[in-house]
Write a protein that holds these residues in place. Structure first.
Motif, PDB file in Angstrom:
ATOM      1  N   ARG A  13     105.559 -81.941 -99.579  1.00 35.83           N
ATOM      2  CA  ARG A  13     105.845 -81.046-100.707  1.00 35.83           C
ATOM      3  C   ARG A  13     107.171 -81.399-101.373  1.00 35.83           C
ATOM      4  O   ARG A  13     107.282 -81.392-102.605  1.00 35.83           O
ATOM      5  CB  ARG A  13     105.871 -79.598-100.214  1.00 35.83           C
ATOM      6  N   ALA A  14     108.165 -81.736-100.563  1.00 33.02           N
ATOM      7  CA  ALA A  14     109.459 -82.144-101.125  1.00 33.02           C
ATOM      8  C   ALA A  14     109.292 -83.422-101.943  1.00 33.02           C
ATOM      9  O   ALA A  14     109.893 -83.576-103.014  1.00 33.02           O
ATOM     10  CB  ALA A  14     110.472 -82.347-100.007  1.00 33.02           C
ATOM     11  N   SER A  15     108.447 -84.354-101.440  1.00 32.41           N
ATOM     12  CA  SER A  15     108.210 -85.596-102.179  1.00 32.41           C
ATOM     13  C   SER A  15     107.459 -85.326-103.474  1.00 32.41           C
ATOM     14  O   SER A  15     107.760 -85.933-104.509  1.00 32.41           O
ATOM     15  CB  SER A  15     107.410 -86.585-101.307  1.00 32.41           C
ATOM     16  N   PHE A  16     106.471 -84.401-103.431  1.00 32.57           N
ATOM     17  CA  PHE A  16     105.752 -84.036-104.659  1.00 32.57           C
ATOM     18  C   PHE A  16     106.746 -83.584-105.727  1.00 32.57           C
ATOM     19  O   PHE A  16     106.690 -84.027-106.882  1.00 32.57           O
ATOM     20  CB  PHE A  16     104.760 -82.898-104.409  1.00 32.57           C
ATOM     21  N   SER A  17     107.631 -82.672-105.331  1.00 35.70           N
ATOM     22  CA  SER A  17     108.549 -82.075-106.303  1.00 35.70           C
ATOM     23  C   SER A  17     109.508 -83.134-106.857  1.00 35.70           C
ATOM     24  O   SER A  17     109.848 -83.104-108.050  1.00 35.70           O
ATOM     25  CB  SER A  17     109.333 -80.927-105.656  1.00 35.70           C
ATOM     26  N   ARG A  18     109.951 -84.073-106.025  1.00 34.05           N
ATOM     27  CA  ARG A  18     110.876 -85.105-106.493  1.00 34.05           C
ATOM     28  C   ARG A  18     110.178 -86.077-107.452  1.00 34.05           C
ATOM     29  O   ARG A  18     110.777 -86.515-108.441  1.00 34.05           O
ATOM     30  CB  ARG A  18     111.455 -85.861-105.291  1.00 34.05           C
ATOM     31  N   ILE A  19     108.909 -86.406-107.164  1.00 29.76           N
ATOM     32  CA  ILE A  19     108.161 -87.284-108.074  1.00 29.76           C
ATOM     33  C   ILE A  19     107.935 -86.595-109.406  1.00 29.76           C
ATOM     34  O   ILE A  19     108.142 -87.177-110.480  1.00 29.76           O
ATOM     35  CB  ILE A  19     106.821 -87.697-107.436  1.00 29.76           C
ATOM     36  N   ILE A  20     107.502 -85.334-109.344  1.00 30.83           N
ATOM     37  CA  ILE A  20     107.250 -84.578-110.573  1.00 30.83           C
ATOM     38  C   ILE A  20     108.537 -84.419-111.382  1.00 30.83           C
ATOM     39  O   ILE A  20     108.536 -84.513-112.613  1.00 30.83           O
ATOM     40  CB  ILE A  20     106.628 -83.208-110.242  1.00 30.83           C
ATOM     41  N   GLU A  21     109.643 -84.196-110.675  1.00 33.56           N
ATOM     42  CA  GLU A  21     110.937 -84.093-111.361  1.00 33.56           C
ATOM     43  C   GLU A  21     111.240 -85.382-112.130  1.00 33.56           C
ATOM     44  O   GLU A  21     111.695 -85.345-113.275  1.00 33.56           O
ATOM     45  CB  GLU A  21     112.040 -83.823-110.347  1.00 33.56           C
ATOM     46  N   GLY A  22     110.954 -86.515-111.497  1.00 38.58           N
ATOM     47  CA  GLY A  22     111.185 -87.790-112.164  1.00 38.58           C
ATOM     48  C   GLY A  22     110.256 -88.001-113.348  1.00 38.58           C
ATOM     49  O   GLY A  22     110.660 -88.526-114.389  1.00 38.58           O
ATOM     50  N   LEU A  23     108.987 -87.568-113.209  1.00 40.04           N
ATOM     51  CA  LEU A  23     108.014 -87.737-114.288  1.00 40.04           C
ATOM     52  C   LEU A  23     108.281 -86.798-115.461  1.00 40.04           C
ATOM     53  O   LEU A  23     108.009 -87.137-116.618  1.00 40.04           O
ATOM     54  CB  LEU A  23     106.595 -87.498-113.751  1.00 40.04           C
ATOM     55  N   GLU A  24     108.810 -85.617-115.168  1.00 36.03           N
ATOM     56  CA  GLU A  24     109.038 -84.625-116.222  1.00 36.03           C
ATOM     57  C   GLU A  24     110.427 -84.729-116.842  1.00 36.03           C
ATOM     58  O   GLU A  24     110.721 -84.012-117.804  1.00 36.03           O
ATOM     59  CB  GLU A  24     108.832 -83.213-115.655  1.00 36.03           C
ATOM     60  N   GLU A  25     111.262 -85.596-116.297  1.00 36.14           N
ATOM     61  CA  GLU A  25     112.603 -85.774-116.858  1.00 36.14           C
ATOM     62  C   GLU A  25     112.504 -86.285-118.297  1.00 36.14           C
ATOM     63  O   GLU A  25     111.801 -87.235-118.601  1.00 36.14           O
ATOM     64  CB  GLU A  25     113.393 -86.783-116.012  1.00 36.14           C
ATOM     65  N   LYS A  26     113.197 -85.626-119.178  1.00 38.95           N
ATOM     66  CA  LYS A  26     113.221 -86.015-120.576  1.00 38.95           C
ATOM     67  C   LYS A  26     114.398 -86.946-120.824  1.00 38.95           C
ATOM     68  O   LYS A  26     115.532 -86.631-120.470  1.00 38.95           O
ATOM     69  CB  LYS A  26     113.341 -84.783-121.481  1.00 38.95           C
ATOM     70  N   SER A  27     114.108 -88.088-121.424  1.00 37.61           N
ATOM     71  CA  SER A  27     115.183 -89.016-121.728  1.00 37.61           C
ATOM     72  C   SER A  27     116.131 -88.396-122.745  1.00 37.61           C
ATOM     73  O   SER A  27     115.706 -87.707-123.678  1.00 37.61           O
ATOM     74  CB  SER A  27     114.614 -90.323-122.281  1.00 37.61           C
ATOM     75  N   THR A  28     117.412 -88.617-122.541  1.00 36.57           N
ATOM     76  CA  THR A  28     118.392 -88.108-123.501  1.00 36.57           C
ATOM     77  C   THR A  28     118.331 -88.881-124.815  1.00 36.57           C
ATOM     78  O   THR A  28     118.911 -88.468-125.815  1.00 36.57           O
ATOM     79  CB  THR A  28     119.817 -88.202-122.928  1.00 36.57           C
ATOM     80  N   LEU A  29     117.612 -90.018-124.789  1.00 39.43           N
ATOM     81  CA  LEU A  29     117.373 -90.794-126.008  1.00 39.43           C
ATOM     82  C   LEU A  29     115.872 -90.820-126.270  1.00 39.43           C
ATOM     83  O   LEU A  29     115.086 -91.002-125.346  1.00 39.43           O
ATOM     84  CB  LEU A  29     117.867 -92.232-125.844  1.00 39.43           C
ATOM     85  N   ASP A  30     115.469 -90.641-127.505  1.00 43.12           N
ATOM     86  CA  ASP A  30     114.041 -90.717-127.829  1.00 43.12           C
ATOM     87  C   ASP A  30     113.866 -91.246-129.247  1.00 43.12           C
ATOM     88  O   ASP A  30     114.815 -91.378-130.007  1.00 43.12           O
ATOM     89  CB  ASP A  30     113.362 -89.351-127.662  1.00 43.12           C
ATOM     90  N   ASP A  31     112.619 -91.534-129.555  1.00 47.04           N
ATOM     91  CA  ASP A  31     112.275 -92.077-130.882  1.00 47.04           C
ATOM     92  C   ASP A  31     111.622 -91.027-131.771  1.00 47.04           C
ATOM     93  O   ASP A  31     110.973 -91.379-132.760  1.00 47.04           O
ATOM     94  CB  ASP A  31     111.304 -93.262-130.728  1.00 47.04           C
TER      95      ASP A  31
END
Length: 579
Positions: free
Chosen positions: A302-320
């Motif tokens: 469960r901890a690994s799930f949350s860390r992966i999802i956190e990485g996938l949902e992270e919004k880049s501070t730079l975008d197009d």
């Protein structure tokens, strides 16, 4: 939580569906076998069926066991295919997401943490997923099916294990609720351990040069100790599951044997029924064991799930988002309009303050200043490696935010302060600047960077293997290779961040001469420690404490800038000045 990861099943949906289907057929057959055993004992051996009936039912049992084994093997095959494919897609998706991170996003997570998420966390998720689509289907079906069969054989005797199920459920709930934060803390300690390993391996030459192996070993052991303590803290709660489970199971078996045996002696329960009942009870108890194992794996993962999802949902501070995909750089002009910048987006903690600069296309601009004057930070705003806090940066007449990031960075070549080369040949590394470059273009760029001669001195020339990180070339050779790589992009702006500090003054002068003659239309920004490297620039920016303290020619700065004149005089006397 795992629902958010289900889109990564992709082409492995078929295997994911087939796994539980195979499991269902396997369980159905296993549930039928105890019934046949009861028939063999009560009707075949002790009843009217005789040897013929016993042999027929025995052969049928063997056939059902073999077919169940086939379904079990198929479920294992499909589970492995689905689980490994699922993990591959998650890794690819997370890696692609990380590639879109800005420097600020990478700084937030740390490199070591991102490596852990791509490796350990994804592996934990893979194992949990394989268990969910196989054991998490098998155990409940087996539990319900065996319970129904046991109750149909003897409802009174079934009450024994029906009482144990709520007890186990409450125990598992309590353990799961308290174990999750402990495993999350454990994975954070893994991040720290990976960081120590990464530091040691990347900087192993420095470690050996300073004979600091003992120091690094102590640091590693301290981090490993912290991981061990975190693991113990998490595991000591989870390991309670198995003893509680076994105590409940053994108590149930003893009670069933005692009361069931008395019923057989009293003649109210047949031996065959007793045998099949015990088999069903064992299936129920094995199912409970499986459920506890699934529960433990999910707690850990469960901890690994949350860390992966956190990485996938992270919004880049730079975008197009506001970019014009068709907008191209018309020239290499650069303008800073009242720019301030903070790494923490805190207006009270800025590293660049009220920067106003106007650079014409084709100019050669030198940048000099003391340590911590934010020279590198200034130029990193041009290819939009970071976004400004206030103000705006214009390149080619447009705000950098109006360009697609790929378009902007293809036309702004930056040779970083840390010369980074990759495993592979010299030619492969140079073509990072332009994959479609011809051999002639590669050689031309190498000549411009004064790298061609030393490349040709190697037995294999441009096909020489550089080794990991370019260990087979010197620091000055690395710098020249990275300059050649940048030139292959045919950019409109070239930024050299202290990129000739490791070459001799004669080679430095040759590189600057080539830039003036061959790349006169390219805007060139040179960060340097030595004034001699930028004295012939069109203009020179003097930075101090994140502010522009001078922007003029060498001659004029010698007259008007105390900071510039002091640096020049110090270097003329042979005193080394940090840059």
């Amino acid at each position: 939580m795992i629902k958010k990861l289900l889109p990564f099943l992709g082409e492995y949906k078929k295997a994911t569906i087939l796994t539980p289907v195979m499991v269902v057929f396997e369980v159905i057959l296993e549930l039928m076998i105890p019934l046949l055993m009861a028939q063999i004992v009560d009707y075949g051996i002790q009843g009217e069926g005789g040897m013929r009936y016993t042999i027929q039912m025995g052969l049928l049992m063997i056939l059902m066991a073999v077919v169940a084994l086939v379904f079990g093997a198929l479920s294992g095959k499909y589970a492995a295919e689905a689980g490994m494919g699922f993990a591959k897609n998650i890794r690819s998706g997370l890696f692609e997401k990380i590639q879109g991170y800005s420097f600020a996003n990478v700084d937030k997570f740390s490199t070591a943490s991102l490596v852990t998420r791509l490796t350990t966390d994804v592996t934990n998720t893979q194992n949990a997923f394989m268990m969910i689509i196989r054991m998490a289907i098998r155990a409940p079906i087996m539990l319900v099916g065996a319970t129904i069969m046991a109750v149909s054989i003897n409802p009174r005797l079934s009450m024994i294990f029906l009482i144990s199920i709520p007890v186990l459920s409450l125990t598992l709930f309590f353990i799961g609720k308290n174990a999750h934060p402990r495993f999350l803390a454990m994975l954070e300690k893994y991040d720290g351990l990976n960081e120590k390993v990464q530091d040691f391996i990347v900087n192993i030459r420095v470690v050996k040069a300073f004979v600091r192996e003992d120091h690094e070993e102590t640091r590693f052991l301290e981090s490993a100790e912290q991981v061990r303590d975190a693991q113990l803290n998490a595991e000591k709660l989870v390991i309670l599951t198995m003893p509680i489970m076994q105590l409940t199971i053994y108590a149930s078996v003893v009670a069933i044997l005692w009361f069931g045996g008395n019923m057989v002696i009293d003649g109210t329960f047949n031996i065959g029924q007793m045998s099949s009942f015990i088999m069903y009870i064992m299936q129920v108890l094995i199912s409970l064991m499986m459920i506890s194992m699934i529960f433990i794996m999910i707690i850990i993962s469960r901890a690994s799930f949350s860390r992966i999802i956190e990485g996938l949902e992270e919004k880049s501070t730079l975008d197009d988002d506001g970019a014009d995909a068709d907008l191209k750089l018309q020239d290499g002009s650069i303008v800073f309009n009242d720019v301030s910048f903070s790494y923490t987006n805190d207006p009270n903690n800025v590293v660049l303050r009220n920067i106003n600069l106007s650079i014409q296309s084709g100019e050669t601009i030198g940048i000099i200043g003391g340590t911590g004057s934010s020279k590198t930070t200034l130029v990193q705003l041009i290819p939009r490696l970071y976004d400004v806090l206030t103000g705006e940066v214009l390149v080619g007449g447009h705000n950098v935010k109006e360009y697609a990031l790929k378009t902007l960075r293809d036309d702004v070549a930056m040779v970083l302060q840390n010369n980074v080369l990759f495993s592979g040949t010299i030619k492969d590394n140079l073509k990072w600047g332009n994959e479609a470059a011809t051999d002639e273009e590669v050689i031309q760029a190498a000549k411009a960077a004064q790298a061609h001669d030393f490349i040709e001195s190697f037995p294999k020339g441009y096909d020489t293997d550089l080794g990991q990180g370019g260990v087979n070339v010197s620091g000055g050779q690395k710098q020249r290779l990275t300059i050649a790589r940048a030139l292959l992009k045919n950019p409109k702006v070239v930024i050299l961040d202290d990129s000739t500090s490791a070459v001799d003054t004669a080679t430095d002068a040759k590189i600057r001469a080539v830039f003036r003659e061959t790349f006169s239309e390219v805007t060139t920004l040179i960060i340097a420690q030595r004034i001699s490297s930028i004295s012939d620039a069109d203009r020179i920016i003097v930075l101090d404490d994140g502010q522009v303290k001078g922007f003029d020619t060498h001659e004029n700065l010698m007259e008007t800038s105390d900071i510039y004149r002091e640096i020049y005089q110090s270097q003329s006397k042979g005193v080394s000045i940090d840059g």
